[in-house]
Motif scaffolding. Structure first.
Motif, PDB file in Angstrom:
ATOM      1  N   SER A 188     -23.369  39.152 -59.069  1.00 19.66           N
ATOM      2  CA  SER A 188     -23.336  38.702 -57.674  1.00 19.66           C
ATOM      3  C   SER A 188     -21.915  38.529 -57.153  1.00 19.66           C
ATOM      4  O   SER A 188     -21.721  38.362 -55.952  1.00 19.66           O
ATOM      5  N   ALA A 189     -20.923  38.583 -58.021  1.00 20.40           N
ATOM      6  CA  ALA A 189     -19.532  38.396 -57.599  1.00 20.40           C
ATOM      7  C   ALA A 189     -18.911  39.656 -57.043  1.00 20.40           C
ATOM      8  O   ALA A 189     -17.796  39.625 -56.542  1.00 20.40           O
ATOM      9  N   SER A 190     -19.596  40.770 -57.112  1.00 20.85           N
ATOM     10  CA  SER A 190     -19.122  42.071 -56.630  1.00 20.85           C
ATOM     11  C   SER A 190     -17.689  42.379 -57.075  1.00 20.85           C
ATOM     12  O   SER A 190     -16.791  42.581 -56.268  1.00 20.85           O
ATOM     13  N   VAL A 191     -17.505  42.389 -58.388  1.00 20.22           N
ATOM     14  CA  VAL A 191     -16.228  42.782 -58.971  1.00 20.22           C
ATOM     15  C   VAL A 191     -16.427  44.115 -59.687  1.00 20.22           C
ATOM     16  O   VAL A 191     -17.555  44.563 -59.879  1.00 20.22           O
ATOM     17  N   SER A 192     -15.330  44.742 -60.077  1.00 25.70           N
ATOM     18  CA  SER A 192     -15.436  46.039 -60.750  1.00 25.70           C
ATOM     19  C   SER A 192     -16.158  45.864 -62.087  1.00 25.70           C
ATOM     20  O   SER A 192     -16.134  44.783 -62.681  1.00 25.70           O
ATOM     21  N   PRO A 193     -16.790  46.918 -62.567  1.00 28.57           N
ATOM     22  CA  PRO A 193     -17.486  46.822 -63.851  1.00 28.57           C
ATOM     23  C   PRO A 193     -16.560  46.404 -65.000  1.00 28.57           C
ATOM     24  O   PRO A 193     -16.984  45.706 -65.913  1.00 28.57           O
ATOM     25  N   TRP A 194     -15.304  46.821 -64.953  1.00 29.03           N
ATOM     26  CA  TRP A 194     -14.348  46.444 -66.007  1.00 29.03           C
ATOM     27  C   TRP A 194     -14.091  44.946 -66.001  1.00 29.03           C
ATOM     28  O   TRP A 194     -14.069  44.300 -67.051  1.00 29.03           O
ATOM     29  N   VAL A 195     -13.904  44.395 -64.817  1.00 28.84           N
ATOM     30  CA  VAL A 195     -13.675  42.950 -64.705  1.00 28.84           C
ATOM     31  C   VAL A 195     -14.930  42.196 -65.144  1.00 28.84           C
ATOM     32  O   VAL A 195     -14.857  41.215 -65.883  1.00 28.84           O
ATOM     33  N   ALA A 196     -16.083  42.672 -64.701  1.00 23.68           N
ATOM     34  CA  ALA A 196     -17.345  42.042 -65.089  1.00 23.68           C
ATOM     35  C   ALA A 196     -17.499  42.053 -66.610  1.00 23.68           C
ATOM     36  O   ALA A 196     -17.855  41.042 -67.224  1.00 23.68           O
ATOM     37  N   GLY A 197     -17.218  43.187 -67.222  1.00 22.20           N
ATOM     38  CA  GLY A 197     -17.302  43.303 -68.675  1.00 22.20           C
ATOM     39  C   GLY A 197     -16.352  42.355 -69.382  1.00 22.20           C
ATOM     40  O   GLY A 197     -16.718  41.697 -70.366  1.00 22.20           O
ATOM     41  N   MET A 198     -15.133  42.254 -68.883  1.00 20.06           N
ATOM     42  CA  MET A 198     -14.144  41.365 -69.503  1.00 20.06           C
ATOM     43  C   MET A 198     -14.565  39.899 -69.378  1.00 20.06           C
ATOM     44  O   MET A 198     -14.397  39.119 -70.318  1.00 20.06           O
ATOM     45  N   VAL A 199     -15.121  39.534 -68.235  1.00 15.70           N
ATOM     46  CA  VAL A 199     -15.586  38.154 -68.045  1.00 15.70           C
ATOM     47  C   VAL A 199     -16.732  37.843 -69.015  1.00 15.70           C
ATOM     48  O   VAL A 199     -16.743  36.791 -69.665  1.00 15.70           O
ATOM     49  N   ILE A 200     -17.658  38.769 -69.138  1.00 13.73           N
ATOM     50  CA  ILE A 200     -18.809  38.546 -70.026  1.00 13.73           C
ATOM     51  C   ILE A 200     -18.364  38.499 -71.481  1.00 13.73           C
ATOM     52  O   ILE A 200     -18.784  37.617 -72.237  1.00 13.73           O
ATOM     53  N   VAL A 201     -17.488  39.410 -71.896  1.00 10.13           N
ATOM     54  CA  VAL A 201     -16.993  39.405 -73.276  1.00 10.13           C
ATOM     55  C   VAL A 201     -16.230  38.114 -73.560  1.00 10.13           C
ATOM     56  O   VAL A 201     -16.408  37.489 -74.615  1.00 10.13           O
ATOM     57  N   THR A 202     -15.399  37.686 -72.619  1.00  5.31           N
ATOM     58  CA  THR A 202     -14.638  36.446 -72.796  1.00  5.31           C
ATOM     59  C   THR A 202     -15.578  35.251 -72.919  1.00  5.31           C
ATOM     60  O   THR A 202     -15.380  34.381 -73.776  1.00  5.31           O
ATOM     61  N   ALA A 203     -16.608  35.216 -72.101  1.00  2.30           N
ATOM     62  CA  ALA A 203     -17.580  34.123 -72.179  1.00  2.30           C
ATOM     63  C   ALA A 203     -18.305  34.139 -73.523  1.00  2.30           C
ATOM     64  O   ALA A 203     -18.490  33.086 -74.144  1.00  2.30           O
ATOM     65  N   CYS A 204     -18.694  35.320 -73.984  1.00  3.26           N
ATOM     66  CA  CYS A 204     -19.377  35.427 -75.278  1.00  3.26           C
ATOM     67  C   CYS A 204     -18.478  34.928 -76.408  1.00  3.26           C
ATOM     68  O   CYS A 204     -18.924  34.180 -77.291  1.00  3.26           O
ATOM     69  N   ILE A 205     -17.218  35.309 -76.384  1.00  7.08           N
ATOM     70  CA  ILE A 205     -16.284  34.882 -77.431  1.00  7.08           C
ATOM     71  C   ILE A 205     -16.048  33.376 -77.357  1.00  7.08           C
ATOM     72  O   ILE A 205     -16.042  32.690 -78.386  1.00  7.08           O
ATOM     73  N   ALA A 206     -15.869  32.848 -76.160  1.00 10.33           N
ATOM     74  CA  ALA A 206     -15.621  31.403 -76.013  1.00 10.33           C
ATOM     75  C   ALA A 206     -16.804  30.591 -76.537  1.00 10.33           C
ATOM     76  O   ALA A 206     -16.615  29.606 -77.268  1.00 10.33           O
ATOM     77  N   VAL A 207     -18.006  30.995 -76.179  1.00 11.17           N
ATOM     78  CA  VAL A 207     -19.194  30.265 -76.639  1.00 11.17           C
ATOM     79  C   VAL A 207     -19.338  30.386 -78.156  1.00 11.17           C
ATOM     80  O   VAL A 207     -19.678  29.414 -78.839  1.00 11.17           O
ATOM     81  N   SER A 208     -19.070  31.563 -78.701  1.00 15.07           N
ATOM     82  CA  SER A 208     -19.199  31.725 -80.153  1.00 15.07           C
ATOM     83  C   SER A 208     -18.163  30.892 -80.904  1.00 15.07           C
ATOM     84  O   SER A 208     -18.478  30.316 -81.955  1.00 15.07           O
ATOM     85  N   LEU A 209     -16.953  30.787 -80.381  1.00 10.61           N
ATOM     86  CA  LEU A 209     -15.936  29.940 -81.019  1.00 10.61           C
ATOM     87  C   LEU A 209     -16.350  28.470 -80.985  1.00 10.61           C
ATOM     88  O   LEU A 209     -16.187  27.743 -81.964  1.00 10.61           O
TER      89      LEU A 209
END
Length: 144
Positions: A97-118
């Motif tokens: 819903s933030a209408s960002v580029s797919p690369w930015v969206a991917g980086m945000v999701i990967v960062t969130a996944c890593i942060a939660v896993s840590l």
């Protein structure tokens, strides 16, 4: 499982073979991404196996160069495996819903996944491992 049995042998391979395995695996995955219609095992499974084998064979060469952060990410890999589906479900709609580029969206999701896993590793997995080790030690002492 086969790689687990070969770890000792893979660690003794020359670095050039490990680097060659990495390059082959990465190129294979990129080529398969072009649309070849092969079974998933051939297109992704075998290159992934070769990639992991190459990484194992190079581990001793790069152990001194690997920052502590990478070791911590490795420690949290099981937590990542367990938590990433939940994080994906929670973050994907927000990022979409933030209408960002797919690369930015991917980086945000990967960062969130890593942060939660840590966080999961630090506050859940690591304490549970410590408790299970203490329990196992107490059980072994009691058995003697």
């Amino acid at each position: 499982m086969a790689l687990g049995h070969l770890v000792g042998r893979l660690a003794r391979l020359p670095a050039v073979l490990g680097v060659s395995a990495l390059v082959f695996a990465i190129v294979s995955m990129l080529v398969m991404g072009l649309g070849f219609n092969l079974p998933r095992t051939l297109a992704q499974g075998i290159p992934a196996l070769i990639l992991v084998a190459g990484c194992i064979s190079l581990e001793s060469y790069f152990r001194l160069l690997a920052p502590r952060v990478l070791a911590r990410l490795g420690d949290a890999s099981y937590s990542l495996y367990l938590t990433h589906p939940i994080v994906l479900l929670a973050t994907a709609p927000v990022v979409a819903s933030a209408s960002v580029s797919p690369w930015v969206a991917g980086m945000v999701i990967v960062t969130a996944c890593i942060a939660v896993s840590l966080a999961s590793y630090s506050f859940i997995e690591k304490p549970l491992l410590a408790i299970s080790r203490m329990s196992l030690s107490a059980h072994q002492v009691k058995a003697q």
